[in-house]
Scaffold this motif. Sequence first.
Motif: not given
Length: 367
Positions: A185-192
């Motif tokens: 979820d953190s990886l997704l937030s960082e990418t977004l």
Amino acid sequence: MLIGSLLDEINKKIQELMGKYVILDAYYIRLAVYKAMNLQGTRKDSSITFMVDDVFYVLQKCIRRGISSLNTDCICTVINHANNILLTEYTEALKKNLSASNWTAVSQHLLQGELNNVSGRVQSENAQKKYITHLNDVESSTSCIIILHNESSEILQKMYLSDPPKRLKVLSCLEAFLQTAKFFDSLLSETLLKTCSTIFYKLVDNMLQGLLDLRYVISDEELLMTEVNDPFMHAFCDGLKQVMQPFKKYMTDTNYAKLCRILMPYIARSYEKVVMQMKFNYNGALRLDKDVQYLLSFLTNLTGISVRNKFYRVLQITCLLTFEKAEEAKEFLLIESDTERWPFTNKEAREILTLRTDYSEEIEQLL
């Protein structure tokens, strides 16, 4: 005595077999997951790639096979193997796919107006879809991990219902999945966030600069004209809609909502920053209020979420500027400035009121 020795020998053999089993199973998991990660394409009517479904199918089968051994150590080892693969090989595959899609580079050219031919637009759309699909893979992986955790937890709790120590042991191992889900979820937030800062922030800033070329010190006739036609606000919204459209079309609902929650506060801050560089009379303030209401309605329809709270400061700025007389603004401030939600200091409120050219001379006396 003989029975005791026999049981010890059986237990020893079981441990030996389990030791060999977990080695073979670990090899099989990695082999099957590696094969799944190399599958290309998406399923029909699906927003994710084959990789996600197939990888988690393999992990689910391996964990259930481990559970069927009825051996606590074996179950824990299989769970740890599965989680380790998610954090290493699978994470690298997700990151590699996001980098390989190279959508940001294509989109930068698109925003600069360099893709004017049909093949260029098709290339951009295909790259966008590919990139968005890989973003969906990350979000879907988070959901799959949680489902895998919950299903396995339910089975293990029933299995060890009468053995609390062993139940606690296997469930503790299983908790690692939840930490991995948070990592994804953190990886997704960082990418977004990176996507927004690379593309959307620049787009918003560039388009909002056009506001500084407009006059907001206007006559009654000019105000009526803006009621009929407001080319800037329409152009701004159309431009934002164009760049958001592929995301709304191809993204999962969860990802699109996350993207909007990142983007909306930035639009509000940028809009406020530009407004604070402008000058208004009463008619111009009325036009600004109309612009803001139009923008909020558009963004609500575009995102599917309420955005008024993100634009609270902008709304209060328009409120201060649309009082016909400075004395009315002062009375409003005396009431609102004592409330907890009031967003401005006295200095900021004075700066806002001095944007009004038709009563700015009164502000110093009033405040």
